[in-house]
Motif scaffolding. Structure first.
Motif, PDB file in Angstrom:
ATOM      1  N   CYS A   1      40.912  19.158  18.899  1.00 40.58           N
ATOM      2  CA  CYS A   1      39.613  19.494  19.504  1.00 40.58           C
ATOM      3  C   CYS A   1      39.775  20.807  20.290  1.00 40.58           C
TER       4      CYS A   1
ATOM      5  N   CYS B   1      40.224  19.556  24.147  1.00 38.41           N
ATOM      6  CA  CYS B   1      41.225  18.581  24.620  1.00 38.41           C
ATOM      7  C   CYS B   1      42.291  18.386  23.544  1.00 38.41           C
TER       8      CYS B   1
ATOM      9  N   ARG C   1      42.863  15.670  21.833  1.00 34.63           N
ATOM     10  CA  ARG C   1      42.553  14.668  20.803  1.00 34.63           C
ATOM     11  C   ARG C   1      42.274  15.352  19.463  1.00 34.63           C
TER      12      ARG C   1
ATOM     13  N   HIS D   1      33.795  15.072  22.782  1.00 38.60           N
ATOM     14  CA  HIS D   1      33.229  16.413  22.998  1.00 38.60           C
ATOM     15  C   HIS D   1      32.110  16.743  22.003  1.00 38.60           C
TER      16      HIS D   1
HETATM   17 ZN    ZN Z   1      37.852  16.858  22.858  1.00 39.70          ZN
END
Ligand code: ZN
Ligand code: SF4
Ligand code: ZN
Length: 331
Positions: free
Chosen positions: A6, A9, A11, A28
């Motif tokens: 992402c 972040c 993830r 997000h």
């Molecule tokens: Zn994210």
């Protein structure tokens, strides 16, 4: 599944939003879509602090997704909303749709006005279709839904009625009506249609700049239940499918084209449309907006059932609404 991280972040990204050049994880992506709807609302000045909005929810993925987006934005922007669901009486499709909408309203603690065509007005959509012997079921359905949405928004004294039309819906209508050279309809596809007191409610389209794939993904990633049954009357026309493919191809080559087309269109037509709606008259039976002496809804219900049902919709709404009704209506 996209094997990249992402943008915001660590993830894994679940999608790539090409027009924004963003790889986003579930969380997000949801935030991104909610803020895109918020920007759209602000860009076109659709809702202001303190407004009361009626949101039409059919139970499909688009309207269920929008219901949750509106729920989070209502706190951020400071407006309130109530849900309107129209039960068309189309067998299993309508039963499941209504159940889904009522369940979400209960879970979110939102007021829900249900107008049940069969019980409240004395006819279901299939009965209306068979009485009129029409093959244009979706246009008749559109007349019924638009009439009820307008009447409910006016009777409940809401500031606007919101629908879940997204960018792809609007672009298909735009291209179709341009090809057919139907400028009357073409001019109506603006993000905000300003109403006229007592006859026509202000209509807003908070997902004007949201793509169909994105709202579908939002609803799915949030794990929201929606009706995946197709309406038995749905008849996807080859013509509309071809327009959709053509628009998608342009978007693939130049991501963001859909949004820029809609923004330019909105800029050109918004003012023009506003002046237009002021010219329209009122139906001599129900008092709502009409280009002729009697509105289409009153005319068709009278033809089919021997009684114009426009005023009945207003009475039903008055007896059913709670939150937005001003006191005199309840007496
Ligand atoms: Zn994210
Ligand atoms: Fe109405 Fe047509 Fe949609 Fe069915 S597919 S709900 S008849 S507009
Ligand atoms: Zn009427």
């Amino acid at each position: 599944m996209v094997s990249v991280k992402c943008r915001y972040c660590d993830r894994p990204a679940v999608t790539i939003v090409r027009y924004a050049k963003l790889n986003l994880c579930t969380e997000h992506f949801s935030e991104f879509i909610e803020s895109r709807v918020e920007e759209t609302i602000k860009r076109y000045r659709m809702i202001k602090k303190g407004d009361r909005v009626v949101l039409a929810v059919s139970g499909g993925k688009d309207s269920v997704g929008l219901m949750y987006i509106m729920n989070s934005l209502s706190k951020r922007i400071g407006f309130s909303y109530t849900v309107l669901h129209i039960d068309l009486g189309i067998d299993e499709y309508s039963r499941r749709s209504r159940k889904v909408v009522e369940k979400h309203c209960r879970e979110l603690g939102i007021d829900c006005i249900v107008i049940d065509l069969g019980i409240d007005l004395g006819f279901t959509l299939p009965q209306f279709v068979s009485k009129l012997r029409t093959k244009r079921v979706c246009s008749l359905c559109g007349i019924v839904k638009r009439y009820i949405m307008n009447a409910v928004a006016l009777e409940t004294k809401a500031d606007s009625i919101a629908t879940a039309h997204h960018a792809d819906d609007i672009l298909v209508y735009l291209f179709k009506n341009f090809i057919l050279q139907d400028y009357t309809f073409l001019k109506k596809l603006v993000p905000v249609s300003i109403g006229v007191e007592e006859t026509v409610a202000t209509k807003i389209r908070p997902m004007y700049e949201i793509y169909e794939r994105d709202i579908a993904l939002y609803t799915i990633l949030k794990g929201l239940e929606f009706v995946d049954l197709e309406c038995p009357f749905k008849n996807v026309k080859g013509f509309e499918e071809s327009i959709k493919k053509f628009i998608d191809e342009i978007e693939n080559r130049a991501p963001g084209t859909k949004i820029s087309m809609l923004r330019k269109y909105a800029k050109t037509f918004s003012l023009d449309r506003q002046e237009k709606s002021i010219d329209l008259g009122r139906c001599s039976i129900c008092g709502l907006i009409s280009q002729k002496d009697v509105c289409t809804f009153c005319k068709l219900t009278e033809k089919a059932f021997g009684q114009a049902k426009g005023s009945l919709v207003k009475e039903i709404t008055r007896s059913r609404c709670t939150t937005y009704c001003v006191k005199p209506h309840l007496n």
